[in-house]
Write an enzyme that holds these catalytic residues in place. Structure first.
Site, PDB file in Angstrom:
ATOM      1  N   GLY A 111      37.264  46.285  26.134  1.00  0.00           N
ATOM      2  CA  GLY A 111      38.114  45.100  26.032  1.00  0.00           C
ATOM      3  C   GLY A 111      38.357  44.509  27.410  1.00  0.00           C
ATOM      4  O   GLY A 111      38.548  45.249  28.371  1.00  0.00           O
ATOM      5  N   ARG A 140      44.814  39.739  28.951  1.00  0.00           N
ATOM      6  CA  ARG A 140      46.203  39.403  28.624  1.00  0.00           C
ATOM      7  C   ARG A 140      47.189  40.462  29.120  1.00  0.00           C
ATOM      8  O   ARG A 140      48.395  40.250  29.094  1.00  0.00           O
ATOM      9  CB  ARG A 140      46.352  39.165  27.120  1.00  0.00           C
ATOM     10  N   GLY A 171      39.894  40.699   9.902  1.00  0.00           N
ATOM     11  CA  GLY A 171      38.770  40.677   8.979  1.00  0.00           C
ATOM     12  C   GLY A 171      39.270  41.057   7.590  1.00  0.00           C
ATOM     13  O   GLY A 171      40.150  41.908   7.456  1.00  0.00           O
TER      14      GLY A 171
HETATM   15  C1  UD1 Z   1      38.314  43.618  14.885  1.00  0.00           C
HETATM   16  C2  UD1 Z   1      37.521  43.563  13.593  1.00  0.00           C
HETATM   17  C3  UD1 Z   1      38.384  42.925  12.509  1.00  0.00           C
HETATM   18  C4  UD1 Z   1      39.653  43.730  12.345  1.00  0.00           C
HETATM   19  C5  UD1 Z   1      40.388  43.836  13.678  1.00  0.00           C
HETATM   20  C6  UD1 Z   1      41.541  44.780  13.568  1.00  0.00           C
HETATM   21  C7  UD1 Z   1      35.188  43.273  14.240  1.00  0.00           C
HETATM   22  C8  UD1 Z   1      34.071  42.329  14.376  1.00  0.00           C
HETATM   23  N1  UD1 Z   1      36.327  42.764  13.810  1.00  0.00           N
HETATM   24  O1  UD1 Z   1      38.577  42.259  15.249  1.00  0.00           O
HETATM   25  O2  UD1 Z   1      37.678  42.907  11.273  1.00  0.00           O
HETATM   26  O3  UD1 Z   1      40.495  43.114  11.385  1.00  0.00           O
HETATM   27  O4  UD1 Z   1      39.499  44.363  14.690  1.00  0.00           O
HETATM   28  O5  UD1 Z   1      42.322  44.774  14.719  1.00  0.00           O
HETATM   29  O6  UD1 Z   1      35.041  44.451  14.515  1.00  0.00           O
HETATM   30  N2  UD1 Z   1      35.075  45.649  21.921  1.00  0.00           N
HETATM   31  C9  UD1 Z   1      34.146  46.079  22.821  1.00  0.00           C
HETATM   32  N3  UD1 Z   1      33.072  45.305  23.103  1.00  0.00           N
HETATM   33  C10 UD1 Z   1      32.881  44.110  22.495  1.00  0.00           C
HETATM   34  C11 UD1 Z   1      33.835  43.666  21.573  1.00  0.00           C
HETATM   35  C12 UD1 Z   1      34.929  44.468  21.296  1.00  0.00           C
HETATM   36  O7  UD1 Z   1      34.285  47.173  23.396  1.00  0.00           O
HETATM   37  O8  UD1 Z   1      31.876  43.467  22.792  1.00  0.00           O
HETATM   38  C13 UD1 Z   1      36.222  46.507  21.625  1.00  0.00           C
HETATM   39  C14 UD1 Z   1      37.532  45.897  22.086  1.00  0.00           C
HETATM   40  O9  UD1 Z   1      37.880  46.390  23.348  1.00  0.00           O
HETATM   41  C15 UD1 Z   1      38.510  46.388  21.049  1.00  0.00           C
HETATM   42  C16 UD1 Z   1      37.677  46.540  19.805  1.00  0.00           C
HETATM   43  O10 UD1 Z   1      36.327  46.611  20.216  1.00  0.00           O
HETATM   44  O11 UD1 Z   1      39.040  47.648  21.391  1.00  0.00           O
HETATM   45  C17 UD1 Z   1      37.873  45.401  18.816  1.00  0.00           C
HETATM   46  O12 UD1 Z   1      37.473  44.192  19.402  1.00  0.00           O
HETATM   47  P1  UD1 Z   1      38.312  42.862  19.215  1.00  0.00           P
HETATM   48  O13 UD1 Z   1      37.613  41.775  19.913  1.00  0.00           O
HETATM   49  O14 UD1 Z   1      39.724  43.104  19.536  1.00  0.00           O
HETATM   50  O15 UD1 Z   1      38.136  42.634  17.642  1.00  0.00           O
HETATM   51  P2  UD1 Z   1      39.070  41.798  16.696  1.00  0.00           P
HETATM   52  O16 UD1 Z   1      38.715  40.370  16.830  1.00  0.00           O
HETATM   53  O17 UD1 Z   1      40.478  42.184  16.894  1.00  0.00           O
END
Ligand code: UD1
Ligand code: CA
Length: 452
Positions: A14, A18, A144
């Site tokens: 992440g 923020r 989601g």
């Molecule tokens: C994600 C879920 C969503 C769910 C929500 C719950 C997906 C696509 N969506 O959305 O369905 O309702 O969590 O909170 O999974 N991360 C990485 N690398 C990346 C992208 C994300 O390490 O390229 C990590 C982030 O640090 C985080 C987690 O994956 O810890 C989730 O990513 P985030 O972008 O917060 O997903 P949401 O949009 O919240």
């Protein structure tokens, strides 16, 4: 737990912008432990097996934090943040080793509970290829949605990709997942990025599995255990929730807290049944308290072992290395650091004890100070069993007070005192008859002369 092998992948890439912090988001702490370590510990408790962490900025620090909590984790770097599926695939090498179960957890979701992860693994064991941890909410915006057909999960649709009908679904994706480790790579490699965000969504694995004819399932988990932290206000909310949960668990295990909401615990605070904790107590890391001890109000306790029946406070400060023996007492405005207070010994008022041993049943009077530091080095004070230290004494270390010895009030003790001896280390008092009245008269006259 089953004998199925397991790999836990913690997504921790992440951006955390923020948080407005120089530190990676997942290293911010809940109860004194980085969030990512809470997550790893929950996974371990669910039989999480091998741990892989996918980090971005500060990957080395994340690996070090896990190691410092005794968690052996392989670190993978996701250089570009292209989505949750892409993040999981950063750990391809680990996945390719072929575990039975794959647990995917988020490093910024510190309240996740072992029970939920264990249940997800159980459902994998029962033949599902993918298990999703969901929750129900009346306010699903941003999450989601778990799309079901005939009561079976068929897809997860991200909020911004939802149709109006799908937007109304209140069953949401918590984000955490369990995947059949033998099928994971094939399923993940099939995921594309044709969606509103142009990201590789881990959530698309559900549709991929359904299309391949594999069974999938959703489990329902309490929403608060899936809370994600994105800023410091949410960090504080997660902290409060963690504290509430832990205090409740301790109380149900037999600890009395008169005003639980005012007690702050650390991730590793150990308290046995029949301990009483009064209001306004802070526990830093490394504290254990045995049955029957009492911690009175406004005490600050850190790195301390407190034995059965001991009493601490009110307003006491125990610092790292404080070891309180059975039925010993450390009272108000006392500070104890790296010192053993043996059974039955009392340090009751306004005292500093550092680098010392206070023998069994010794009594340390009000205002006593162990002078343990000369500005360069620390020195040890040893007080024998049953010794009596008169009030306002300064014990200049290194120094030894013998068993049953007696130190007169107001002494500055610079030399060892043998067992049973009496030490008086202060100027002898002189008393001058009538001189008090004389002095008053002289002072009063001087004031009259000055016209006041
Ligand atoms: C994600 C879920 C969503 C769910 C929500 C719950 C997906 C696509 N969506 O959305 O369905 O309702 O969590 O909170 O999974 N991360 C990485 N690398 C990346 C992208 C994300 O390490 O390229 C990590 C982030 O640090 C985080 C987690 O994956 O810890 C989730 O990513 P985030 O972008 O917060 O997903 P949401 O949009 O919240
Ligand atoms: Ca999120």
């Amino acid at each position: 737990m089953s004998d199925r092998s397991c790999l836990t992948i913690i997504l921790a890439a992440g951006e955390g912008t923020r948080m407005k912090s120089a530190r990676p988001k997942v290293l911010h702490e809940i109860a004194g432990l980085p969030m990512v370590c809470h997550v790893a510990k929950a996974a371990m408790a669910a039989g999480g097996g091998d741990v892989a962490v996918v980090a971005g900025r500060g990957a080395e620090d994340v690996g070090n934090a896990l190691a410092a909590s005794g968690i052996v984790a392989e670190t993978f770097i996701q250089a570009e943040r292209l989505g949750t599926a892409h993040a999981v695939l950063a750990a391809r090498e680990a996945i390719a080793r072929g575990h039975d179960d794959l647990l995917i957890v988020f490093g910024d979701t510190p309240l996740v509970e072992p029970g939920a992860l264990g249940e997800a693994r159980r459902l994998l064991g029962a033949g599902n290829a993918v298990v999703v941890m969901g929750f129900r909410t009346q306010d699903p915006t941003g999450y989601g949605r778990l799309v079901e057909r005939n009561g079976r999960l068929v897809a997860i649709r991200e909020d911004r990709d939802c149709s109006p009908q799908e937007k109304a679904i209140e069953f949401c994706n918590g984000g955490l997942m369990a995947i059949d480790g033998r099928r994971a790579l094939a399923l993940l490699d099939g995921i594309g990025n044709a969606n509103a965000k142009g990201e590789y969504y881990l959530t698309d694995i559900v549709e991929a599995a359904v299309a391949a004819g594999f069974p999938v399932a959703a489990t329902e988990v309490a929403q608060d255990s899936l809370m994600g932290v994105n800023n410091r206000a949410e960090l504080a909310e997660a902290e409060a929730a963690w504290q509430r949960r832990r205090r409740r668990a301790l109380m149900l295990d037999g600890v009395t807290m008169t005003a639980p909401e005012t007690v702050h615990l650390s991730h590793d605070t150990e308290i046995e049944p029949d301990v009483l904790i009064e209001p306004q107590v802070f526990f830093g890391p490394g504290v254990s308290i045995a049955s029957g001890a009492t911690i009175r109000g406004f005490s600050h306790v850190e790195g301390a072992r407190i034995a059965a029946g001991a009493e601490v406070g009110p307003f006491a400060r125990l610092r790292p290395g404080a070891e309180l023996g059975e039925k010993s007492k450390v009272g108000n405005f006392c500070e104890v650091k790296k010192a053993v207070i043996e059974p039955g010994a009392k340090v009751n008022h306004l005292t500093y004890i550092g680098d010392a041993r206070i023998g069994a049943n010794a009594n340390v009077g009000a205002g006593t100070i162990t002078c343990n530091y000369d500005g360069y080095s620390k020195f040890f004070t040893d007080i024998g069993a049953g010794a009596f230290i008169g009030s306002n004494s300064a014990l200049v270390a290194p120094v030894r007070i013998g068993e049953g010895a007696y130190v007169a009030s107001g002494s500055v003790v610079t030399e060892d005192v043998p067992d049973g001896a009496l030490a008086i280390g202060r100027a002898r008092q002189t008393t001058k008859e009538g001189k008090g009245s004389e002095l008053r008269e002289r002072l009063a006259a001087a004031r009259r002369k000055a016209g006041k």
